[in-house]
Design a protein around this motif. Sequence first.
Motif, PDB file in Angstrom:
ATOM      1  N   VAL A 108       0.831  -1.203   0.000  1.00 34.71           N
ATOM      2  CA  VAL A 108       0.000   0.000   0.000  1.00 34.71           C
ATOM      3  C   VAL A 108       0.867   1.254   0.000  1.00 34.71           C
ATOM      4  CG1 VAL A 108      -1.578   1.351   1.411  1.00 34.71           C
ATOM      5  CG2 VAL A 108      -2.044  -1.034   0.997  1.00 34.71           C
ATOM      6  N   THR A 109       1.952   1.226   0.780  1.00 37.95           N
ATOM      7  CA  THR A 109       2.815   2.405   0.780  1.00 37.95           C
ATOM      8  C   THR A 109       3.489   2.587  -0.572  1.00 37.95           C
ATOM      9  OG1 THR A 109       4.631   1.113   1.716  1.00 37.95           O
ATOM     10  CG2 THR A 109       3.288   2.382   3.246  1.00 37.95           C
ATOM     11  N   ILE A 110       3.819   1.485  -1.226  1.00 36.54           N
ATOM     12  CA  ILE A 110       4.351   1.596  -2.579  1.00 36.54           C
ATOM     13  C   ILE A 110       3.302   2.231  -3.483  1.00 36.54           C
ATOM     14  CG2 ILE A 110       5.194   0.341  -4.595  1.00 36.54           C
ATOM     15  CD1 ILE A 110       6.283  -1.772  -2.776  1.00 36.54           C
ATOM     16  N   GLY A 111       2.053   1.782  -3.304  1.00 42.31           N
ATOM     17  CA  GLY A 111       0.972   2.350  -4.103  1.00 42.31           C
ATOM     18  C   GLY A 111       0.832   3.840  -3.881  1.00 42.31           C
ATOM     19  N   ILE A 112       0.958   4.258  -2.623  1.00 44.73           N
ATOM     20  CA  ILE A 112       0.822   5.683  -2.314  1.00 44.73           C
ATOM     21  C   ILE A 112       1.890   6.503  -3.012  1.00 44.73           C
ATOM     22  CG2 ILE A 112       0.991   7.389  -0.467  1.00 44.73           C
ATOM     23  CD1 ILE A 112      -0.317   5.319   1.357  1.00 44.73           C
ATOM     24  N   VAL A 113       3.123   6.007  -2.949  1.00 47.18           N
ATOM     25  CA  VAL A 113       4.189   6.795  -3.556  1.00 47.18           C
ATOM     26  C   VAL A 113       4.017   6.856  -5.079  1.00 47.18           C
ATOM     27  CG1 VAL A 113       6.027   5.100  -3.973  1.00 47.18           C
ATOM     28  CG2 VAL A 113       6.596   7.354  -3.192  1.00 47.18           C
ATOM     29  N   GLU A 114       3.522   5.788  -5.647  1.00 47.47           N
ATOM     30  CA  GLU A 114       3.273   5.805  -7.089  1.00 47.47           C
ATOM     31  C   GLU A 114       2.144   6.754  -7.434  1.00 47.47           C
ATOM     32  OE1 GLU A 114       4.428   4.174 -10.194  1.00 47.47           O
ATOM     33  OE2 GLU A 114       6.058   4.657  -8.825  1.00 47.47           O
ATOM     34  N   ILE A 115       1.070   6.719  -6.653  1.00 46.69           N
ATOM     35  CA  ILE A 115      -0.057   7.621  -6.917  1.00 46.69           C
ATOM     36  C   ILE A 115       0.419   9.065  -6.848  1.00 46.69           C
ATOM     37  CG2 ILE A 115      -2.279   8.450  -6.059  1.00 46.69           C
ATOM     38  CD1 ILE A 115      -2.898   5.635  -5.175  1.00 46.69           C
ATOM     39  N   VAL A 116       1.230   9.372  -5.831  1.00 45.05           N
ATOM     40  CA  VAL A 116       1.735  10.739  -5.700  1.00 45.05           C
ATOM     41  C   VAL A 116       2.563  11.116  -6.918  1.00 45.05           C
ATOM     42  CG1 VAL A 116       3.351  12.194  -4.426  1.00 45.05           C
ATOM     43  CG2 VAL A 116       1.679  10.838  -3.192  1.00 45.05           C
ATOM     44  N   ARG A 117       3.431  10.208  -7.341  1.00 45.56           N
ATOM     45  CA  ARG A 117       4.273  10.508  -8.491  1.00 45.56           C
ATOM     46  C   ARG A 117       3.440  10.727  -9.745  1.00 45.56           C
ATOM     47  NH1 ARG A 117       6.451   8.256 -12.750  1.00 45.56           N
ATOM     48  NH2 ARG A 117       5.254   6.391 -12.321  1.00 45.56           N
ATOM     49  N   ILE A 118       2.449   9.868  -9.953  1.00 51.79           N
ATOM     50  CA  ILE A 118       1.597  10.009 -11.136  1.00 51.79           C
ATOM     51  C   ILE A 118       0.836  11.325 -11.077  1.00 51.79           C
ATOM     52  CG2 ILE A 118      -0.418   9.047 -12.309  1.00 51.79           C
ATOM     53  CD1 ILE A 118       0.589   6.290 -11.525  1.00 51.79           C
ATOM     54  N   ALA A 119       0.360  11.669  -9.859  1.00 50.27           N
ATOM     55  CA  ALA A 119      -0.344  12.941  -9.724  1.00 50.27           C
ATOM     56  C   ALA A 119       0.576  14.099 -10.087  1.00 50.27           C
ATOM     57  CB  ALA A 119      -0.862  13.096  -8.292  1.00 50.27           C
ATOM     58  N   LEU A 120       1.831  14.015  -9.657  1.00 50.81           N
ATOM     59  CA  LEU A 120       2.775  15.078  -9.967  1.00 50.81           C
ATOM     60  C   LEU A 120       3.017  15.163 -11.468  1.00 50.81           C
ATOM     61  CD1 LEU A 120       5.437  14.543  -7.165  1.00 50.81           C
ATOM     62  CD2 LEU A 120       3.821  16.422  -7.350  1.00 50.81           C
ATOM     63  N   VAL A 121       3.188  14.006 -12.102  1.00 51.67           N
ATOM     64  CA  VAL A 121       3.462  14.011 -13.535  1.00 51.67           C
ATOM     65  C   VAL A 121       2.255  14.508 -14.327  1.00 51.67           C
ATOM     66  CG1 VAL A 121       3.853  12.512 -15.505  1.00 51.67           C
ATOM     67  CG2 VAL A 121       5.185  12.193 -13.464  1.00 51.67           C
ATOM     68  N   ASN A 122       1.060  14.196 -13.833  1.00 44.55           N
ATOM     69  CA  ASN A 122      -0.127  14.634 -14.545  1.00 44.55           C
ATOM     70  C   ASN A 122      -0.524  16.060 -14.217  1.00 44.55           C
ATOM     71  OD1 ASN A 122      -0.570  12.331 -16.022  1.00 44.55           O
ATOM     72  ND2 ASN A 122      -1.697  11.319 -14.401  1.00 44.55           N
ATOM     73  N   ASP A 123       0.339  16.763 -13.497  1.00 43.79           N
ATOM     74  CA  ASP A 123       0.126  18.180 -13.225  1.00 43.79           C
ATOM     75  C   ASP A 123      -1.190  18.408 -12.497  1.00 43.79           C
ATOM     76  OD1 ASP A 123       0.341  21.211 -15.268  1.00 43.79           O
ATOM     77  OD2 ASP A 123       0.704  20.796 -13.156  1.00 43.79           O
ATOM     78  N   ILE A 124      -1.313  17.772 -11.345  1.00 42.11           N
ATOM     79  CA  ILE A 124      -2.565  17.839 -10.597  1.00 42.11           C
ATOM     80  C   ILE A 124      -2.836  19.270 -10.157  1.00 42.11           C
ATOM     81  CG2 ILE A 124      -1.474  17.310  -8.366  1.00 42.11           C
ATOM     82  CD1 ILE A 124      -3.917  15.643  -7.724  1.00 42.11           C
TER      83      ILE A 124
END
Lengths: 372, 329, 301
Positions: free
Chosen positions: B113-129
């Motif tokens: 789950v923590t891996i998932g969180i860090v990935e979600i954060v990274r994807i959000a950053l890349v997608n210019d949230i």
Amino acid sequence: MKKLIHALLLGLVLSLMLSGISWADTIKIGVQAPLTGKYASEGQDMKNIVDILAEKVNAAGGVNGKKVEIIAEDDAFDPKTAALAAQRLTTSGVVAVIGTYGSAITEAAQGIYDEAEVIQIATGSTMVRLTEKGMKYFFRTCPRDDAQGAAAASIIKSFGSKRIAILHDNSSYSKGLAEETKALLDPSTIVFYDALTPGEQDYTTILTKVKGSNPDLLYFPGYYNEAGLLLRQKMEMKWNVPMLGGDATNNADLVKIAGVEAAKGFMFVGPPGVNDLDDPATKEFLATYKARFNVMPASIWSVFAGDAFNVIIEAVKQTGSTEPEKIAEYFHKGLKDYPSLTGTISFDAKGDRAGKFYRLSKVNEKGEFILQ
Amino acid sequence: MMDKRTLALFAGCILFGILPMFINPYWTDVLNNVGLYTILALSLNIILGHAGLFHMGHAAFYAVGAYTTAILNTQYGVPVMYTMPLAGLLAGIFALIVARPIIHLRGDYLLIVTIGIVEIVRIALVNDIFGLTGGANGIFGIARPSMFGFKIKKPEHFFYLIWGFCLLTIFFMHRLENSRFGRALNYIKEDDVAAEGSGIDTAYYKLIAFVLGAFWAGMTGTIFAAKMTIISPESFSFWESVVLFTIVILGGMGSIRGVLVGAFLIIGLPELFRELAMWRMLVFGLAMILMMIFRTQGLIPPPPRKYDVLAYLKDAIKPSAASAEGGAR
Amino acid sequence: MEEFFQQLTNGLAVGGIYALIALGYTMVYGVLKLINFAHGDLFTIGAFLGLTLLTSLGLTDHLGAFAGVVVLAAMVIVLVGLIGFLLERTAYRPLRNSPRLSAVVSALGASIFFQNAVMLIWGARPLVYPHNILPKTIVSIFGMDVPLVRIIMLGTSLVLMYALYYLTHKTKIGAAIRAAAIDQGAAKLMGIDVNRVIALVFCIGPALGGAAGVMVGLYYGQISFTMGWLYGLKAFTAAILGGIGNIPGAMVGGLLLGVIESLGAAYISIAWKDAISFLVLILILIIRPTGLLGERVADKV
């Protein structure tokens, strides 16, 4: 035992630190590239090309009587590592640095080179703002997103497409190019705009979704790997929509990945690819490359590194000096239409590569890239 | 008077402190990176080392802090050092929101789950949230920090800022270890169920551990953003979390000295291996395996807590002597 | 509606591959309580080895497409199984009695090692499998065009999964594996050679991963040295989703993850697809903390 280990470690550290010392009295040129990590193939190609060119120069007696020495540092496509690589290069006495690949990575190192007054020629970084900062030691031999975007947009318009689907891969280059192109197209003609994840292989879901929006052209300013996969899977879906790519799709492996049948009809816009350079010197260079490494350079980006090397050598030769100040001035004022691997090179006031050199190419039924 | 060890430690610190004057900026910068990772690893140490929570998403908290500083500084002109507490606060709040629902997950489930969180954060950053993060290009033009009017620009300056903050962190962590909170965390790590049975609200303590670790990581993000002047999603990937995780485990879970040595090795070795060019990471991977095999407890595992029972009993019999229960060594 | 079913099929096909790789994770975890981070890289090695064997031995030229692929798969399974065995021996066995997390770090180190080894041996750029081996026919099911190969892929995954299930539930050695998974100490007392069981698990798990690698190479065509990372992470997610240590769980988890990904991309956003998958995972774990089918290991109280 512990003492022995300590002594060994100390010895190792010292030897590694000291081994960085190289021959005095050479002209040192740095290469910052992703030698490891996800884009290792780009970085290694960059280094290989520069190495071959440097060997040729040295075989012919060097420049101004001195031999050329290449110092390559890995930035692993990571900003932090890039900053460290830049620090290392600026303290190694290099005249100029070639690199790097990836706009955010280049940017991480840019400030360090500028402060150290070392010339940096970016070879795989198309983000517009890199040359909008007024840094006089920064140049690039690769195109800029807005120039490329304009070329792509005008070609798309010339097709008369009314329903355009745009896919990018969320990377700095791809998204940048997609945005710039999109900005110049009529908004009502764009029916789809989204990003795929590079490195995955199954794009059937995405293609099915795009198909649902019924486009008459699919524009993919991404890399040849994904482009090849898209073409192949698109054909499996029995979908014949014409596809247009950007300069990073220009690679012979595209046809290998997609298969000749799927690749037929694929078009791309960009500077001449490695295969369509007719200059005899370039052809000779490519032959040497192929002989040594068994393949052609993977993409145009690494060839831009070769261009960077060539102009640095030319500048040193013409100014008779290795002062960054003088070389920068030569680049801005003296270098005009210098013939190099990808065409003629001049730099404009901002350090960008001047001149228009985008062409449209199409893949024929034999899998060859034909200029239109 | 100070005993020999403390004297040696003191002398070592002074020598370390004057290093930047003798070594070139590249090595100073390497030490800066070591320092940053030490602080981050120490913040992860609270969560992973002390509380024993399998956390591989620490880069997410680091990212929140760094981006907070970047956005506040570039969009609203807030001076960098003032953004530091805010960055920490936001990272802490983020941790609170995110950890609250998952705090009761066991071991390896928490890990993924923590891996998932860090990935979600990274994807959000890349997608210019929210249009704030600049996508794959990140945010640039972050100002340099200035303290008391002095602008911190060169690696040498950052050296003192980073290691000064590191010293502060070490001091804070040391106090934390020996506090009631630290002991409760260790109890939870050793035996979750028994701790709950002894009346410790495990969920509460675990959550605090997360928030505290995140807060500290957030503040470190500020320093990172100011040092690099540009930040992009690449710097906050799952791989960064792996590096931090490795430093803590390799150094010895829960041990401050261990984390310090671990950071030097994990960050310093790839730099030393630069001579090996393409072989750099291969050798590094091998080194990781070997280090774990030959020092499985970590390089400097935390010494077991010692409680001097005899002294305690003596005190109990003679209630006049005012002494705390033994002392964690 | 037609698009929905098309996307569903797309998702199932990818899910089959995730499931195969997830099986390897889950088996190893069940017995050793170790997350073998190097598993994704074993998948990559399988793909690359497969290509080298295929092109240098000309298997399909001599044996024809079907037999050639089967032989290739068999060879890769044996080789990757061997590598898995060696990996366990060198990097994990010395850590058998150490804190769990030490083995995790060793696994991470092994992952880095393998990935870079592949890069140094086969080069950094992506390689391509020959095209003409798999049949290109496209069948029509309920009006959707599905390449025959995808069906074969899904079918092969299911067959392999069933074979594994049969092995672990209907054979003596399988009982030994399950016993070692539940309690190593007790299994030893029962006379089970736990070392052999673990070695066996480390042959089978990675072998399945290697087979998946060959499948991916043959079908998608392109393989790169970094592909293990993404597939490995997804497979690991799938294993957790189904309940780690649980073999049918890995199957269900893999297929489900493929479908979630596909539908998430189709109906929400392609760019956020992976984030959506992780979000679903987190939600499911909040509701069912031990995964969908639950763990096979009893929780101590």
